[in-house]
Write a protein that holds these residues in place. Sequence first.
Motif, PDB file in Angstrom:
ATOM      1  N   VAL A  60       0.831  -1.206   0.000  1.00 43.97           N
ATOM      2  CA  VAL A  60       0.000   0.000   0.000  1.00 43.97           C
ATOM      3  C   VAL A  60       0.865   1.255   0.000  1.00 43.97           C
ATOM      4  O   VAL A  60       0.609   2.200  -0.760  1.00 43.97           O
ATOM      5  N   ASP A  61       1.898   1.270   0.827  1.00 38.88           N
ATOM      6  CA  ASP A  61       2.787   2.438   0.873  1.00 38.88           C
ATOM      7  C   ASP A  61       3.459   2.662  -0.479  1.00 38.88           C
ATOM      8  O   ASP A  61       3.551   3.796  -0.972  1.00 38.88           O
ATOM      9  N   PHE A  62       3.925   1.570  -1.086  1.00 38.08           N
ATOM     10  CA  PHE A  62       4.603   1.660  -2.382  1.00 38.08           C
ATOM     11  C   PHE A  62       3.638   2.156  -3.459  1.00 38.08           C
ATOM     12  O   PHE A  62       3.945   3.087  -4.222  1.00 38.08           O
ATOM     13  N   ALA A  63       2.455   1.537  -3.538  1.00 31.99           N
ATOM     14  CA  ALA A  63       1.476   1.918  -4.558  1.00 31.99           C
ATOM     15  C   ALA A  63       0.992   3.349  -4.352  1.00 31.99           C
ATOM     16  O   ALA A  63       0.767   4.083  -5.324  1.00 31.99           O
ATOM     17  N   ARG A  64       0.847   3.749  -3.117  1.00 30.93           N
ATOM     18  CA  ARG A  64       0.380   5.103  -2.824  1.00 30.93           C
ATOM     19  C   ARG A  64       1.365   6.151  -3.336  1.00 30.93           C
ATOM     20  O   ARG A  64       0.976   7.165  -3.928  1.00 30.93           O
ATOM     21  N   ARG A  65       2.661   5.896  -3.135  1.00 33.52           N
ATOM     22  CA  ARG A  65       3.673   6.829  -3.636  1.00 33.52           C
ATOM     23  C   ARG A  65       3.632   6.909  -5.153  1.00 33.52           C
ATOM     24  O   ARG A  65       3.740   7.992  -5.735  1.00 33.52           O
ATOM     25  N   LYS A  66       3.466   5.770  -5.807  1.00 33.74           N
ATOM     26  CA  LYS A  66       3.431   5.754  -7.267  1.00 33.74           C
ATOM     27  C   LYS A  66       2.194   6.476  -7.803  1.00 33.74           C
ATOM     28  O   LYS A  66       2.268   7.209  -8.799  1.00 33.74           O
ATOM     29  N   LEU A  67       1.059   6.271  -7.169  1.00 29.92           N
ATOM     30  CA  LEU A  67      -0.158   6.947  -7.608  1.00 29.92           C
ATOM     31  C   LEU A  67      -0.073   8.451  -7.374  1.00 29.92           C
ATOM     32  O   LEU A  67      -0.639   9.239  -8.141  1.00 29.92           O
ATOM     33  N   GLN A  68       0.613   8.858  -6.350  1.00 25.75           N
ATOM     34  CA  GLN A  68       0.825  10.290  -6.138  1.00 25.75           C
ATOM     35  C   GLN A  68       1.704  10.882  -7.227  1.00 25.75           C
ATOM     36  O   GLN A  68       1.567  12.054  -7.569  1.00 25.75           O
ATOM     37  N   GLU A  69       2.586  10.052  -7.808  1.00 26.43           N
ATOM     38  CA  GLU A  69       3.465  10.522  -8.877  1.00 26.43           C
ATOM     39  C   GLU A  69       2.726  10.648 -10.204  1.00 26.43           C
ATOM     40  O   GLU A  69       2.835  11.658 -10.896  1.00 26.43           O
ATOM     41  N   HIS A  70       1.951   9.604 -10.587  1.00 22.08           N
ATOM     42  CA  HIS A  70       1.356   9.593 -11.934  1.00 22.08           C
ATOM     43  C   HIS A  70      -0.150   9.377 -11.960  1.00 22.08           C
ATOM     44  O   HIS A  70      -0.773   9.534 -13.008  1.00 22.08           O
ATOM     45  N   ASN A  71      -0.766   8.940 -10.848  1.00 26.07           N
ATOM     46  CA  ASN A  71      -2.220   8.757 -10.755  1.00 26.07           C
ATOM     47  C   ASN A  71      -2.773   7.840 -11.844  1.00 26.07           C
ATOM     48  O   ASN A  71      -3.868   8.052 -12.365  1.00 26.07           O
ATOM     49  N   ASP A  72      -2.030   6.799 -12.185  1.00 30.71           N
ATOM     50  CA  ASP A  72      -2.414   5.871 -13.259  1.00 30.71           C
ATOM     51  C   ASP A  72      -2.415   4.447 -12.706  1.00 30.71           C
ATOM     52  O   ASP A  72      -1.350   3.901 -12.403  1.00 30.71           O
ATOM     53  N   PRO A  73      -3.593   3.804 -12.541  1.00 30.45           N
ATOM     54  CA  PRO A  73      -3.637   2.465 -11.952  1.00 30.45           C
ATOM     55  C   PRO A  73      -2.918   1.410 -12.788  1.00 30.45           C
ATOM     56  O   PRO A  73      -2.362   0.461 -12.225  1.00 30.45           O
ATOM     57  N   ALA A  74      -2.912   1.555 -14.119  1.00 27.48           N
ATOM     58  CA  ALA A  74      -2.191   0.592 -14.956  1.00 27.48           C
ATOM     59  C   ALA A  74      -0.683   0.701 -14.718  1.00 27.48           C
ATOM     60  O   ALA A  74       0.016  -0.308 -14.572  1.00 27.48           O
ATOM     61  N   MET A  75      -0.173   1.927 -14.681  1.00 28.00           N
ATOM     62  CA  MET A  75       1.246   2.128 -14.414  1.00 28.00           C
ATOM     63  C   MET A  75       1.603   1.662 -13.009  1.00 28.00           C
ATOM     64  O   MET A  75       2.678   1.100 -12.775  1.00 28.00           O
ATOM     65  N   CYS A  76       0.693   1.865 -12.069  1.00 26.63           N
ATOM     66  CA  CYS A  76       0.933   1.438 -10.690  1.00 26.63           C
ATOM     67  C   CYS A  76       1.030  -0.086 -10.607  1.00 26.63           C
ATOM     68  O   CYS A  76       1.876  -0.628  -9.890  1.00 26.63           O
ATOM     69  N   SER A  77       0.169  -0.787 -11.354  1.00 27.06           N
ATOM     70  CA  SER A  77       0.237  -2.246 -11.396  1.00 27.06           C
ATOM     71  C   SER A  77       1.587  -2.706 -11.944  1.00 27.06           C
ATOM     72  O   SER A  77       2.206  -3.637 -11.419  1.00 27.06           O
ATOM     73  N   LYS A  78       2.017  -2.039 -13.008  1.00 31.63           N
ATOM     74  CA  LYS A  78       3.319  -2.364 -13.587  1.00 31.63           C
ATOM     75  C   LYS A  78       4.439  -2.086 -12.593  1.00 31.63           C
ATOM     76  O   LYS A  78       5.391  -2.870 -12.471  1.00 31.63           O
ATOM     77  N   ASP A  79       4.337  -0.965 -11.870  1.00 35.18           N
ATOM     78  CA  ASP A  79       5.337  -0.629 -10.861  1.00 35.18           C
ATOM     79  C   ASP A  79       5.441  -1.725  -9.801  1.00 35.18           C
ATOM     80  O   ASP A  79       6.540  -2.104  -9.380  1.00 35.18           O
ATOM     81  N   LEU A  80       4.297  -2.225  -9.356  1.00 31.54           N
ATOM     82  CA  LEU A  80       4.287  -3.285  -8.348  1.00 31.54           C
ATOM     83  C   LEU A  80       4.959  -4.549  -8.867  1.00 31.54           C
ATOM     84  O   LEU A  80       5.764  -5.176  -8.162  1.00 31.54           O
ATOM     85  N   VAL A  81       4.629  -4.929 -10.091  1.00 26.08           N
ATOM     86  CA  VAL A  81       5.211  -6.140 -10.675  1.00 26.08           C
ATOM     87  C   VAL A  81       6.719  -5.976 -10.850  1.00 26.08           C
ATOM     88  O   VAL A  81       7.505  -6.878 -10.520  1.00 26.08           O
TER      89      VAL A  81
END
Length: 382
Positions: free
Chosen positions: A301-322
């Motif tokens: 959650v912490d990791f995804a939250r930071r990424k969404l704050q950067e780009h606000n894109d759920p597809a990119m966030c999924s890729k970031d997690l993977v």
Amino acid sequence: MEASKGGNGVENGSSSEGRPPNPLAAAYRQCFSTSRVGASPCKKLVRHSSLVKTKVSSISVEPRLGVDVRETEFIPLLRSGAWADVGFRSSMEDVYLCVDNFMRDYGVKNINGPNAFYGVFDGHGGKHAADFACYHLPRFIVKDEDFPREIERAVASAFLQTDTAFAEACSLDAALASGTTALAALVIGSSLFVANAGDCRAVLCRRGKAIEMSRDHKPGCSQERKRIEASGGYVYDGYLNGQLNVARALGDWHMEELKGSSGGPLSAEPELKSTRLTEDDEFLIIGCDGIWDVFMSQNAVDFARRKLQEHNDPAMCSKDLVEEALKRKSGDNLAAVVVCFQSQPPPNLVAPRPRVHRSISAEGLKELQSFLDRLGIGNLRW
């Protein structure tokens, strides 16, 4: 999961980029052909027979909810994306599904408000079961006579209907023999429902806090061990009957003493959890166990939250997690789905600094006055 892996059948990216194709193996077509009306549950679906007189096993963080959306409730604005990668395996068996407008896409009418289906399926021993479940599970849900009036019961029944239908498909074509874990999340109005059978996991971000919406079904878990032993099975070295490292899954009908017409230690019945979404709920992460092998729920959650704050894109966030899971050396296939409930990125959570009230004792004042006197400053009024 521990198995060889094959392609996921879905393009990476947002939910608008397509859904998995209809599995077209001969046994699939024969199982669901119009000439086999008696065996085709797609013609007229009713709840699974095992649920008629038994209570669905469920856990709930809040009271059960209806499907009506009241004006005072938070209405989520759904945006989703997904990503998958074969990882360090030789082939791919993880499959995902994102449908932001579930009712429209699956032909259900007269349902207003947000409605969506998201799922992840982690295959083992082949990819057929994962593909089969990904394609048929949402269809069993919408065709169930209880849906959407009794969502939890309809979803639980759909899991069992999918498992039974796959058993029939395997009886017609032994090459399909395989199994899969399954996790499905439905958003209906302001309600979130999660059904899980296996070790995929769903985690809700509620104002930065990780809320686990599912429980990993591992054979070593005390609850699952009790159920397994009561069903005539056993746990050896963390494996169900020494064969499988999950306690619940769809398929696996070919594995001896795990399933049968009278039941067995490997269950396809999901556990269900539900909650009412509020403005504090920011997003949901769904991932196969390859993600959770290297992420704790709060860490993800912490990791995804930071990424969404950067780009606000759920597809990119999924890729970031993977990609981060790959960097952390996850040894499994990887699949992640991120569902955002609001149009804006998660806000910064800066706790206000408390106002500190300081005081000085009478003795302290005397000492300070003496010090000032020595400096020749003279008397001060306090």
